[in-house]
Design an enzyme around this catalytic site. Structure first.
Site, PDB file in Angstrom:
ATOM      1  N   ASP A 198      -3.585  -5.316   4.471  1.00  0.00           N
ATOM      2  CA  ASP A 198      -3.206  -4.407   3.381  1.00  0.00           C
ATOM      3  C   ASP A 198      -1.901  -3.701   3.753  1.00  0.00           C
ATOM      4  O   ASP A 198      -1.841  -2.942   4.712  1.00  0.00           O
ATOM      5  CB  ASP A 198      -4.332  -3.387   3.170  1.00  0.00           C
ATOM      6  CG  ASP A 198      -4.154  -2.562   1.905  1.00  0.00           C
ATOM      7  OD1 ASP A 198      -3.004  -2.377   1.459  1.00  0.00           O
ATOM      8  OD2 ASP A 198      -5.178  -2.086   1.361  1.00  0.00           O
TER       9      ASP A 198
ATOM     10  N   SER B 180      -8.477   1.292  -4.723  1.00  0.00           N
ATOM     11  CA  SER B 180      -7.246   1.998  -4.406  1.00  0.00           C
ATOM     12  C   SER B 180      -7.368   3.481  -4.753  1.00  0.00           C
ATOM     13  O   SER B 180      -8.208   4.190  -4.186  1.00  0.00           O
ATOM     14  CB  SER B 180      -6.067   1.329  -5.115  1.00  0.00           C
ATOM     15  OG  SER B 180      -4.839   1.765  -4.577  1.00  0.00           O
TER      16      SER B 180
ATOM     17  N   HIS C 282      -4.296  -5.966  -0.351  1.00  0.00           N
ATOM     18  CA  HIS C 282      -4.775  -4.756  -1.026  1.00  0.00           C
ATOM     19  C   HIS C 282      -5.557  -5.066  -2.300  1.00  0.00           C
ATOM     20  O   HIS C 282      -6.592  -4.473  -2.555  1.00  0.00           O
ATOM     21  CB  HIS C 282      -3.572  -3.874  -1.356  1.00  0.00           C
ATOM     22  CG  HIS C 282      -3.917  -2.539  -1.938  1.00  0.00           C
ATOM     23  ND1 HIS C 282      -4.446  -1.513  -1.178  1.00  0.00           N
ATOM     24  CD2 HIS C 282      -3.824  -2.050  -3.214  1.00  0.00           C
ATOM     25  CE1 HIS C 282      -4.646  -0.450  -1.947  1.00  0.00           C
ATOM     26  NE2 HIS C 282      -4.278  -0.749  -3.184  1.00  0.00           N
TER      27      HIS C 282
END
Length: 446
Positions: A345, A254, A380
């Protein structure tokens, strides 16, 4: 001792098969990415049973998973071969009792299961019950129970607190004389110091440092503003006497991907040997942490909410900018790069980012450096294998410290498959590019 209501059943069972049910879980003590073998023997043939797992988290929340099975003609259930007919997972799923865990009914909302103290194991109780149950496990006595331990830290791994040159993190050293390759490990926008992935990397033969860079301490934020902080952290790993100095990688998830790509493209001080980047983007080159956070805030009006009021951030970086000043110049990347993308995601536009990264690297003649792993219906938070899937969970927004329910995306079975495949391929990628020869890479086992 058996509950009174089960006495008649177990007496009958004992008469029928000559002994009581035997539940076997192997290994009872293992690393979190090791598969377990769950077998129930000495049951009557064609008996309906429920296999159930139970874990009490560090926050004292209870998590469970369960599968419905029918014993075969020999009175055996083998989880690795037999199909679950219902429960939190269905079909032949050797690790379903772990990856399909969810909070027990009545739990707090928005929970996420994470191991913050890697010096202790995750303790999981695996039990077998008579009949196909879906609730009320705590009110029934199981036919048999086995207590298992799941560890991030293999025997001999050393944990060292790092507080030097303003850098804060935790260094994990594998057992043995070395030298070892190194990894600088960076998590995402949730901030704080998250150690479990680094610890597991060390269990597989990498000196790995979990780096704190989005601090919950406001007094520290100015210390970690610039690229220099990350370069110092990289050098701490690189200069450790057990590390092969020219074989240090970056591993980011991320927000950690943004940092990794910026370092790989623009740093004049460090040269990562390779990068593993999970669920991130090249949009917004990070001159400083606050710069990126400010850019995200500027585009905060693109935030969406689903029908349950959960926050969807993926549109914030869409459309992917064409202006090179608004994204990392991927043509400057000089090392092998693995991108990991979940197609569902909902937190960040990782699919679109990966496509643009591929086009930029192709145009720069760098396509040979890029590997993309793209997973259908994964979300994600692609974590080490058998970590339960969370489609949404509580999240503190860094800019405002507001608590929201963040939608991460993904579906349990597909996400679990992605995590298992991604971890195996990430380790292979690191070994390929960091170890001098494949034979010199250790194989971890607890």
């Amino acid at each position: 001792l058996l509950a009174p209501e089960l006495c008649n059943y177990t007496e009958c069972l004992s008469t029928m098969v000559g002994t009581f049910p035997l539940l076997s879980v192997q290994p009872t003590r293992g690393l979190v990415d090791e598969k377990i073998q769950v077998v129930v023997r000495n049951l009557p043939p064609a008996l309906s049973v429920t296999l159930h797992s139970l874990h009490c988290s560090e926050d004292k929340d209870l998590w469970e998973a369960f599968g419905h099975y029918t014993s075969d003609g020999q009175g055996t259930v083998t989880v690795a071969k037999d199909a679950s007919l219902g429960g939190t997972y269905e079909g032949t799923e050797p690790m379903g009792l772990l990856w399909s865990m969810q909070p027990v009914p009545g739990s707090r909302t928005g929970l996420r299961l994470r191991k913050m103290d890697v010096l202790t194991p995750m303790v999981v109780h695996i039990s077998v019950y008579s009949g196909h149950m879906t609730e009320g496990f705590s009110k029934q006595s199981p036919l048999a129970t086995v207590v298992t331990e799941r560890w991030y830290m293999a025997p001999g791994v050393c944990r060292i607190d790092i507080r030097e040159h303003g850098v804060r993190g935790t260094l994990f050293l594998p057992p043995g004389p070395g030298p070892f390759p190194g990894v600088l490990d960076m998590w995402g926008g949730g901030g704080g110091l998250v150690e479990y992935r680094s610890c597991l990397l060390a269990s597989h033969g990498f000196v790995s440092m979990a780096l704190e860079y989005l601090s919950h301490d406001k007094n520290r934020s100015s210390d970690i503003e610039s690229k220099t902080y990350f370069e110092k952290a990289f050098r701490i790993v690189q200069e450790h006497p057990l590390v092969m100095k020219d074989r240090v990688a970056l591993f980011g998830l991320s927000f950690g991907v943004s940092v990794s790509l910026n370092l790989a493209a623009y740093s004049k001080v460090i040269s990562p040997r390779c990068c593993v980047c999970i669920s991130g983007s090249h949009v917004y080159p990070a001159k400083s942490i606050s710069d990126v956070i400010m850019k995200i805030s500027e585009h905060g009006y693109k935030t969406r909410f689903d029908e349950e009021g959960r926050v969807v951030w993926r549109d914030i970086i869409l459309p992917i900018p064409t202006d090179l000043g608004e994204k990392v110049d991927m043509g400057r990347i000089k090392c092998p790069l693995m991108l990991v993308v979940g197609e569902d995601d909902q937190n960040w536009a990782t699919v679109e980012s990966a496509k643009d990264i591929a086009q930029m690297m192709l145009a720069a003649g760098k396509k040979h450096l890029l590997t993309i792993l793209q997973y259908h219906d994964a979300g994600h938070l692609i974590e080490p294998p058998y970590t339960p899937h969370f489609r949404a969970s509580n999240f503190i927004v860094p800019q405002t410290r507001q608590k929201v329910i963040m939608l991460w995306g993904g579906y349990p079975k597909q996400h679990a498959d992605a995590q298992e495949d991604c971890w195996e391929k990430s380790l292979s990628f690191l070994r390929q590019h960091l170890y001098p020869s494949p034979d010199s890479a250790p194989k971890a086992k607890l």
